[in-house]
Design a protein around this motif. Structure first.
Motif, PDB file in Angstrom:
ATOM      1  N   ALA A 121      -0.342  -0.267  -6.343  1.00  0.00           N
ATOM      2  CA  ALA A 121      -0.464  -0.431  -4.932  1.00  0.00           C
ATOM      3  C   ALA A 121      -1.417  -1.405  -4.427  1.00  0.00           C
ATOM      4  O   ALA A 121      -2.685  -1.574  -4.799  1.00  0.00           O
ATOM      5  N   GLY A 122      -0.935  -2.093  -3.567  1.00  0.00           N
ATOM      6  CA  GLY A 122      -1.744  -3.155  -3.057  1.00  0.00           C
ATOM      7  C   GLY A 122      -1.951  -4.467  -3.811  1.00  0.00           C
ATOM      8  O   GLY A 122      -2.854  -5.319  -3.691  1.00  0.00           O
ATOM      9  N   SER A 123      -1.021  -4.447  -4.683  1.00  0.00           N
ATOM     10  CA  SER A 123      -1.093  -5.789  -5.739  1.00  0.00           C
ATOM     11  C   SER A 123       0.020  -6.668  -5.811  1.00  0.00           C
ATOM     12  O   SER A 123       0.948  -6.443  -5.074  1.00  0.00           O
ATOM     13  N   CYS A 124      -0.270  -7.766  -6.290  1.00  0.00           N
ATOM     14  CA  CYS A 124       1.005  -9.007  -6.044  1.00  0.00           C
ATOM     15  C   CYS A 124       0.761  -9.748  -7.493  1.00  0.00           C
ATOM     16  O   CYS A 124      -0.387  -9.957  -8.186  1.00  0.00           O
ATOM     17  N   GLN A 159       0.917  -1.301  -0.013  1.00  0.00           N
ATOM     18  CA  GLN A 159       0.001  -0.002   0.118  1.00  0.00           C
ATOM     19  C   GLN A 159       0.999   1.220  -0.123  1.00  0.00           C
ATOM     20  O   GLN A 159       1.967   1.384   0.780  1.00  0.00           O
ATOM     21  N   GLY A 160       0.510   2.314  -0.911  1.00  0.00           N
ATOM     22  CA  GLY A 160       1.133   3.647  -1.171  1.00  0.00           C
ATOM     23  C   GLY A 160       2.508   3.563  -1.908  1.00  0.00           C
ATOM     24  O   GLY A 160       3.109   4.492  -1.646  1.00  0.00           O
ATOM     25  N   SER A 161       2.443   2.392  -2.780  1.00  0.00           N
ATOM     26  CA  SER A 161       3.924   2.507  -3.637  1.00  0.00           C
ATOM     27  C   SER A 161       3.317   1.423  -4.734  1.00  0.00           C
ATOM     28  O   SER A 161       2.358   0.697  -4.657  1.00  0.00           O
ATOM     29  N   ASP A 188      -9.023   4.255  -4.285  1.00  0.00           N
ATOM     30  CA  ASP A 188      -7.776   4.537  -4.922  1.00  0.00           C
ATOM     31  C   ASP A 188      -6.723   5.194  -3.981  1.00  0.00           C
ATOM     32  O   ASP A 188      -5.496   4.848  -3.845  1.00  0.00           O
ATOM     33  N   LEU A 189      -7.353   6.456  -3.314  1.00  0.00           N
ATOM     34  CA  LEU A 189      -6.415   7.041  -2.430  1.00  0.00           C
ATOM     35  C   LEU A 189      -6.017   6.300  -1.112  1.00  0.00           C
ATOM     36  O   LEU A 189      -4.758   6.383  -0.725  1.00  0.00           O
ATOM     37  N   GLU A 190      -6.818   5.274  -0.719  1.00  0.00           N
ATOM     38  CA  GLU A 190      -6.444   4.375   0.427  1.00  0.00           C
ATOM     39  C   GLU A 190      -5.114   3.572  -0.136  1.00  0.00           C
ATOM     40  O   GLU A 190      -4.336   3.583   0.704  1.00  0.00           O
ATOM     41  N   ARG A 191      -5.388   2.966  -1.190  1.00  0.00           N
ATOM     42  CA  ARG A 191      -4.126   2.138  -1.824  1.00  0.00           C
ATOM     43  C   ARG A 191      -2.704   2.960  -2.383  1.00  0.00           C
ATOM     44  O   ARG A 191      -1.618   2.656  -1.895  1.00  0.00           O
ATOM     45  N   SER A 192      -2.943   4.308  -2.760  1.00  0.00           N
ATOM     46  CA  SER A 192      -1.903   4.995  -3.020  1.00  0.00           C
ATOM     47  C   SER A 192      -1.217   5.735  -2.032  1.00  0.00           C
ATOM     48  O   SER A 192       0.063   5.889  -2.037  1.00  0.00           O
ATOM     49  N   TYR A 193      -1.864   5.957  -0.853  1.00  0.00           N
ATOM     50  CA  TYR A 193      -1.015   6.772   0.220  1.00  0.00           C
ATOM     51  C   TYR A 193      -0.938   5.892   1.603  1.00  0.00           C
ATOM     52  O   TYR A 193      -0.672   6.049   2.516  1.00  0.00           O
TER      53      TYR A 193
END
Length: 366
Positions: free
Chosen positions: A176-179, A158-160, A308-313
């Motif tokens: 962000a938040g992916s694998c 998350q955040g990157s 999206d903001l949660e994942r980005s930041y």
């Protein structure tokens, strides 16, 4: 009690190979045929061994070439090698005649020729067995090696975001938040990857080995192309968006290899997970802007923007009520240049929302 004559003088293994090779490549004499049949009938183990030898002989691709060699040339070449090695005196080797119809062949030469031909047949059988065993062990080794490959997992926290290059040269950006997961044997027999979240792929073209991406909801097959694939477990929809080339899209619940939809550039497939409905639509903007940190609102609902903001930041955003969550906003932001507070302040400037930040939690209200 029945007694086989072959038990008095049991045949050696090389004799067995020689007789089987002669039977399959040429013709046995009456005496040779009798000896082989007596050995086969001596025990069930002999019968099974004979069947295995015949099976190996018949299943080896090059066996016909081994059994149909030019005997005259092969015999002459072999004599030259014998003479050069000194195994047989030069004079004796020179006396051997390779012509099967020659009338002046001496008994000693006939014996020598028959010995050489038997040796060559035996060598042919050994070659076949070695080739067959090598092929078998290679396939078994390949299968065992594939099963022994460990899985490699790459995550974007998350955040990157994360950029990586697969062994075949394919470039992948993870949101962000992916694998993404793939085998250590990627590219050996297939190019399969498992995606959770969102990834943008620039696939290295290989027509003989399609590139397949699987997510919890969808399967995508390509040869070489550029596309965005989004399927977060918490999202209500999954999406495949194509920039270049062509992709085939299928439901994960369908049979393997069953791809019901095909996309052209600037099209995307959107799956509504609850209903299972799939729609193909044209898109006005690229879906890959996130790879360079761009956050495009583009009339999206606040509920989706918040995710999206949660994942980005790397934060948690709570929206006060459902009606507020449906409010749509427009704008373009860049994560590298603007903080979460700056983005929220811009949204609040519209007069539609207020917000409060408490540590790592953001509350949005009217």
């Amino acid at each position: 009690m029945k007694t086989n004559k072959t038990n008095e003088h049991p045949m050696q293994q090389d004799e067995i190979y020689e007789l089987v090779a002669t039977q399959l490549s040429d013709a046995l004499t009456a005496d040779e045929s009798r000896r082989l049949n007596e050995w086969i009938g001596a025990s069930e183990a002999n019968r099974e061994e004979y069947d295995r030898l015949v099976e190996v002989w018949n299943s080896t691709p090059d066996v016909s070439q081994l059994s149909q060699y030019d005997r005259h040339k092969a015999f002459a070449m072999f004599l030259e090698r014998i003479q050069a090695s000194g195994v047989v005196p030069a004079a004796k080797a020179a006396d051997v005649v390779a012509d099967d119809d020659a009338d002046d062949v001496q008994p000693e030469a006939i014996g020598m020729r028959r010995y050489v031909l038997r040796f060559m047949r035996y060598a042919a059988v050994v070659t076949v067995l070695v080739c067959a065993c090598s092929y078998l062990f290679y396939n078994i080794g390949q299968r065992n090696m594939s099963q022994a490959f460990a899985m490699i997992k790459v995550e974007a926290p998350q955040g990157s975001t994360t950029k990586m290059t697969l062994p075949d040269g394919t470039e992948v950006w993870l949101n962000a938040g992916s694998c993404i997961e793939y085998s250590q044997g990627f590219g050996v027999s297939d190019r399969h990857v498992q995606l959770t979240g969102e990834g943008y792929f620039e696939v290295h073209r290989n027509e003989s080995m399609p590139f397949i991406v699987k997510s919890p909801s969808l399967n995508v097959q390509v040869l070489g192309t550029k596309f965005d694939f989004r399927d977060y477990p918490s999202d209500h929809s999954a999406m495949v968006s194509l920039d270049e080339g062509s992709v085939a899209v299928g439901l994960r619940s369908a049979h393997d290899g069953d791809y019901q939809y095909r996309l052209a550039p600037d099209q995307r497939a959107v799956l509504e997970k609850r209903s299972g409905n799939m729609r193909i639509e044209n898109r006005a903007t690229t879906d890959r802007l996130w790879t360079d940190g761009t956050i495009m609102l583009n009339g999206r609902r606040l509920a989706d923007i918040a995710v999206d903001l949660e994942r980005s930041y790397g934060t948690k955003i709570l929206i006060e009520n459902r009606e507020l969550a449906q409010t749509r906003f427009y704008g373009v932001f860049h994560r590298k240049d603007q903080s979460l507070s700056q983005i929220l302040a811009t949204l609040a400037a519209t007069g539609h929302i207020h917000y409060a930040i408490n540590g790592n939690v953001v509350r949005i209200y009217r």
